[in-house]
Design an enzyme around this catalytic site. Structure first.
Site, mmCIF file in Angstrom:
data_model
loop_
_atom_site.group_PDB
_atom_site.id
_atom_site.type_symbol
_atom_site.label_atom_id
_atom_site.label_comp_id
_atom_site.label_asym_id
_atom_site.label_seq_id
_atom_site.Cartn_x
_atom_site.Cartn_y
_atom_site.Cartn_z
ATOM 1 N N THR A 17 12.291 -6.044 -17.157
ATOM 2 C CA THR A 17 12.544 -5.252 -15.947
ATOM 3 C C THR A 17 13.911 -4.582 -16.089
ATOM 4 O O THR A 17 14.800 -5.095 -16.773
ATOM 5 C CB THR A 17 12.501 -6.109 -14.667
ATOM 6 O OG1 THR A 17 13.589 -7.050 -14.696
ATOM 7 C CG2 THR A 17 11.186 -6.866 -14.542
ATOM 8 N N SER A 21 17.303 1.821 -19.138
ATOM 9 C CA SER A 21 18.622 2.167 -19.679
ATOM 10 C C SER A 21 19.390 0.901 -20.049
ATOM 11 O O SER A 21 18.916 -0.220 -19.814
ATOM 12 C CB SER A 21 19.432 2.977 -18.654
ATOM 13 O OG SER A 21 19.688 2.176 -17.519
ATOM 14 N N GLY A 22 20.556 1.110 -20.647
ATOM 15 C CA GLY A 22 21.514 0.031 -20.888
ATOM 16 C C GLY A 22 20.954 -1.155 -21.647
ATOM 17 O O GLY A 22 20.271 -1.018 -22.664
ATOM 18 N N ILE A 23 21.264 -2.351 -21.119
ATOM 19 C CA ILE A 23 20.897 -3.604 -21.789
ATOM 20 C C ILE A 23 19.380 -3.766 -21.867
ATOM 21 O O ILE A 23 18.841 -4.207 -22.889
ATOM 22 C CB ILE A 23 21.546 -4.791 -21.030
ATOM 23 C CG1 ILE A 23 23.061 -4.764 -21.250
ATOM 24 C CG2 ILE A 23 20.941 -6.121 -21.456
ATOM 25 C CD1 ILE A 23 23.855 -5.679 -20.319
ATOM 26 N N GLY A 24 18.671 -3.387 -20.810
ATOM 27 C CA GLY A 24 17.211 -3.527 -20.799
ATOM 28 C C GLY A 24 16.562 -2.674 -21.880
ATOM 29 O O GLY A 24 15.688 -3.140 -22.624
ATOM 30 N N TYR A 155 28.319 -8.734 -5.656
ATOM 31 C CA TYR A 155 27.706 -8.736 -6.982
ATOM 32 C C TYR A 155 27.910 -10.079 -7.681
ATOM 33 O O TYR A 155 26.959 -10.686 -8.185
ATOM 34 C CB TYR A 155 28.321 -7.601 -7.811
ATOM 35 C CG TYR A 155 27.729 -7.454 -9.187
ATOM 36 C CD1 TYR A 155 26.491 -6.844 -9.369
ATOM 37 C CD2 TYR A 155 28.407 -7.921 -10.317
ATOM 38 C CE1 TYR A 155 25.947 -6.698 -10.631
ATOM 39 C CE2 TYR A 155 27.869 -7.791 -11.583
ATOM 40 C CZ TYR A 155 26.638 -7.168 -11.733
ATOM 41 O OH TYR A 155 26.100 -7.042 -12.987
#
Lengths: 255, 244
Positions: A17, A21-24, A155
């Protein structure tokens, strides 16, 4: 001589999920290189399709928001129809904006907890019927789960919550031999800082360089470095590891 | 496979158990390995099993002259060192009320002082991309009855990685702790017996003891570039024992 095949996830079904973008996205790419079939989700269709176009291999995209239970139902219906089961679940979708305590709104708080806490909870719950016994669940937390970071109180608290989910789920899923771990990235070059803090490119660069001074490794992590650690937790290489929080943070929260 | 191609590794406590399992995996991944231990016979048997990419050096981590000999041998044959697995350790139980000075000294001599000098003396051979792995223990963060000295020594080792990550800042050398839980080494199996192994296993969420090869797999992760953004961390390979 040994059974360590070149591909660590050959034939495995993986769901990622927050995969656009990024880490996913970096993890989806590594999963595919390791031989997995991958389903990625993201909220924005154009971005998700664009991401999928950069990937080579068996990729399926499902548009959806992890904080909406009907979207999760649709996601897992697609996974069931296409693959029948899940071996690896990377519950990675997350959200976060910077808001000092005195200025934070109810909407800021709700959005953070809806995506990071409620979204993670139901992503895992709704995946359970499809998860194979002996499977691996990896949840994205953050080094902020143990650090005090100004402007990141909602966060950080949401990421501490998911770290604790992993403890309880380790116990709840032990009879199925499902391992549950979380990964806690430190500052990672995903471009998210610029977006979430509303900085210009130059401001973001300056802030990043300042922040790097606090990191024992003296630099930010790359999404590929987080992805390599997720592959480790997804694969048989971590067969005796469950319930942990794996910090991939250049030492930031360790010293 | 081949995640450690061309690398040179030193493994202390490398003749048996976790150290030997790691030596096997490191060699499978392409590394050249020096194993270091006190007992010549055990080392000879290990090298016979490991093959041509293994060397054995006899010595104790609590003897500085022995450690000097180890690194002279590494330098002579390989020039540099990429991976140091400071794994030698010792521990036996003595309940509070029965602890002797000799018991504390013996434990700290090997686990604490031995680890410091194993690492310090290796540094001149290491550089950018180097990885140091220290063997900790789940005992370092839990209360294990009778293990006052051992647990405290492993808590000390866990802290070394924090300080050393700072001391090594700018060198490109990473340092992490690998903390096994109950592991079914030959030594542990003999000491615990069938029943003991079962009851140790039952304490973990995974309901079993670890195989040494499972600890070795995690050592490969920390040794390789797969963990390139990790330093000062503790990786628990304990079946969840100390995580809940």
């Amino acid at each position: 001589m040994n059974n360590h095949s070149a591909q660590k996830l050959a034939g495995k079904i993986a769901v990622v999920t927050g995969g656009s973008s990024g880490i996913g996205l970096a993890t989806a790419k590594r999963f595919l290189e390791e031989g997995a079939h991958v389903v990625i989700t993201g909220r924005r269709e154009a971005e998700l399709k664009e991401a999928a176009a950069t990937l080579k291999g068996n990729v399926t995209t499902v548009v959806g928001d992890v904080s909406r239970l009907e979207d999760l139902d649709r996601l897992f219906a697609v996974v069931k129809e296409k693959h029948g089961h899940i071996d690896v679940l990377f519950a990675n979708a997350g959200a976060g904006t910077v808001a000092p305590l005195e200025a934070a709104t109810e909407a800021h708080f709700d959005q953070t907890f809806d995506v990071n806490v409620k979204g993670t909870f139901f992503t895992v719950q709704k995946a359970l019927p499809l998860l194979r016994d002996g499977g691996s669940i990896i949840v994205t937390s953050s080094v902020t789960n143990v650090l005090g970071t100004a402007g990141f109180s909602a966060y950080g608290a949401s990421k501490a919550a998911v770290r604790n989910f992993v403890r309880a789920w380790t116990m709840e899923l032990k009879d199925r031999q499902i391992r549950v771990n979380c990964i806690s990235p430190g500052p990672t070059e995903t471009g998210a800082l610029q977006k979430t803090a509303g900085l210009t490119a130059d401001q973001a660069k300056e802030a990043a360089a300042q922040y790097a001074l606090q990191i024992p490794m003296g630099r930010w992590g790359k999404p590929e470095e987080i992805a390599a650690a997720v592959v480790f937790l997804a694969s048989e290489e971590s067969s005796f590891i469950t319930g942990i929080d794996l910090p991939v943070d250049g030492g930031l929260a360790q010293v | 496979m081949n995640r450690l191609t061309g690398k040179t590794a030193v493994i202390t406590g490398g003749a048996t158990g976790i150290g030997l399992a790691a030596a096997k995996r490191f060699i499978q991944e392409g590394a050249f390995v020096f194993i270091y231990g006190r007992r010549q016979e055990a080392l000879d048997a290990a090298v016979a099993e490991l093959g041509p990419k293994a060397r054995a050096i006899t010595g104790s981590v609590s003897d500085e002259a022995d450690l000097d000999r180890l690194y002279v041998a590494v330098k002579a044959e390989r020039g540099t060192l990429d991976i140091l697995f400071a794994n030698a350790g010792t521990g036996s139980p003595l309940k509070l009320g029965e602890i002797t000075a000799a018991h504390i000294d013996e434990t700290f001599e090997t686990n604490v002082k031995g680890t410091i000098f194993t690492v310090q003396k290796a540094l001149p051979l290491m550089g950018e991309g180097g990885s140091i792995i220290l063997t900790g223990s789940s005992a370092g963060t839990t209360g294990a009855p009778g293990f006052t000295a051992y647990s405290a020594s492993k808590a000390a080792v866990r802290n070394f990685a924090r300080t050393w990550a700072e001391d090594l800042k700018g060198t490109g050398i990473r340092v992490n702790v690998l903390s096994p839980g109950a592991t079914a080494t030959e030594l542990a199996k003999a000491a615990l017996g069938e029943e003991g192994q079962k009851s140790y296993g039952a304490m973990t969420p995974l309901l079993r003891m670890a195989e040494p090869s499972e600890i070795a797999a995690a050592a490969v992760f920390l040794a390789s570039s797969d963990s390139s953004f990790m330093t000062a961390s503790e990786l628990a390979v304990d079946g969840g024992l100390a995580q809940l």
